[in-house]
Design an enzyme around this catalytic site. Sequence first.
Site, PDB file in Angstrom:
ATOM      1  N   ASP A  60       4.007   9.486   4.855  1.00  0.00           N
ATOM      2  CA  ASP A  60       2.603   9.078   5.022  1.00  0.00           C
ATOM      3  C   ASP A  60       1.610  10.167   4.613  1.00  0.00           C
ATOM      4  O   ASP A  60       0.396  10.002   4.826  1.00  0.00           O
ATOM      5  CB  ASP A  60       2.343   8.664   6.487  1.00  0.00           C
ATOM      6  CG  ASP A  60       2.765   7.219   6.763  1.00  0.00           C
ATOM      7  OD1 ASP A  60       2.697   6.395   5.828  1.00  0.00           O
ATOM      8  OD2 ASP A  60       3.153   6.920   7.901  1.00  0.00           O
ATOM      9  N   GLU A  63      -0.487   8.777   1.495  1.00  0.00           N
ATOM     10  CA  GLU A  63      -1.261   7.577   1.847  1.00  0.00           C
ATOM     11  C   GLU A  63      -2.340   7.863   2.893  1.00  0.00           C
ATOM     12  O   GLU A  63      -3.437   7.310   2.832  1.00  0.00           O
ATOM     13  CB  GLU A  63      -0.296   6.507   2.380  1.00  0.00           C
ATOM     14  CG  GLU A  63      -0.945   5.165   2.573  1.00  0.00           C
ATOM     15  CD  GLU A  63       0.054   4.129   3.062  1.00  0.00           C
ATOM     16  OE1 GLU A  63       1.027   3.865   2.335  1.00  0.00           O
ATOM     17  OE2 GLU A  63      -0.155   3.601   4.162  1.00  0.00           O
ATOM     18  N   ASP A  64      -2.044   8.732   3.823  1.00  0.00           N
ATOM     19  CA  ASP A  64      -2.937   8.867   4.987  1.00  0.00           C
ATOM     20  C   ASP A  64      -3.638  10.207   5.143  1.00  0.00           C
ATOM     21  O   ASP A  64      -4.364  10.409   6.127  1.00  0.00           O
ATOM     22  CB  ASP A  64      -2.149   8.588   6.284  1.00  0.00           C
ATOM     23  CG  ASP A  64      -1.733   7.126   6.383  1.00  0.00           C
ATOM     24  OD1 ASP A  64      -2.381   6.293   5.737  1.00  0.00           O
ATOM     25  OD2 ASP A  64      -0.761   6.820   7.095  1.00  0.00           O
TER      26      ASP A  64
END
Length: 177
Positions: A60, A63-64
């Site tokens: 992640d 993406e984050d």
Amino acid sequence: MVMEVLIKCANFAAIKHKDQRRKDTDKTPYINHPIGVAYILTEEGGIADPEVIQAALLHDTVEDTECTLDEIKEHFGDHVAGIVDEVSDDKTLPKMERKRLQIEHASSCSPQAKLVKLADKLYNLRDLNCCTPEGWSEERVTEYFEWAAKVVKGLRGTNKTLENELDKLFRKRNIRF
Ligand code: NDP
Ligand code: ZN
């Protein structure tokens, strides 16, 4: 050495996610999630492929957080970066389109990316099962399970144990899979 690179990934992810929290009511530190996804893979999935575990720890970050794929490439190489890329949504697209694309692309992911995706979905559905995030209606939780079941459909034939664990959760909620 494998152990060193795994600790490097965990440390890298911890730094990138340091200001983030999960959506559960306890606002659990975000890093619990990628470490938990990696743990599902080793402990339940029986996975010993270091590249899969590295990608799980990092899954992640792009993406984050503000982390880029180039940064992942620079520190962990093209192959691990490739898996992270496969499991990252394109945040420039609208949310519903991203969710649709996850369903559409699942079956064409590499086996390594499919493993990370299966463990990620299993972790998130277990999270939702034990604690509804603040502001989420029961209907929203059910919609999330229904969407996840469609993504998992394209990931099947990858790891029997993880797929069985997911199916148990779908069955409990009467989700068709
Ligand atoms: P979100 O994408 O907003 O949230 C789920 C994601 O948040 C997970 O995929 C996970 O991603 C991360 N996450 C962080 N903490 C948790 C946690 N404790 N438990 C589970 N996941 C966590 O959800 P959706 O937008 O997909 O909402 C679910 C469904 O509800 C959708 O299908 C949509 O149609 C519907 N919806 C309903 C709304 C409403 O108000 N009724 C509004 C918006 C959507 P990661 O692994 O990357 O951390
Ligand atoms: Zn995740």
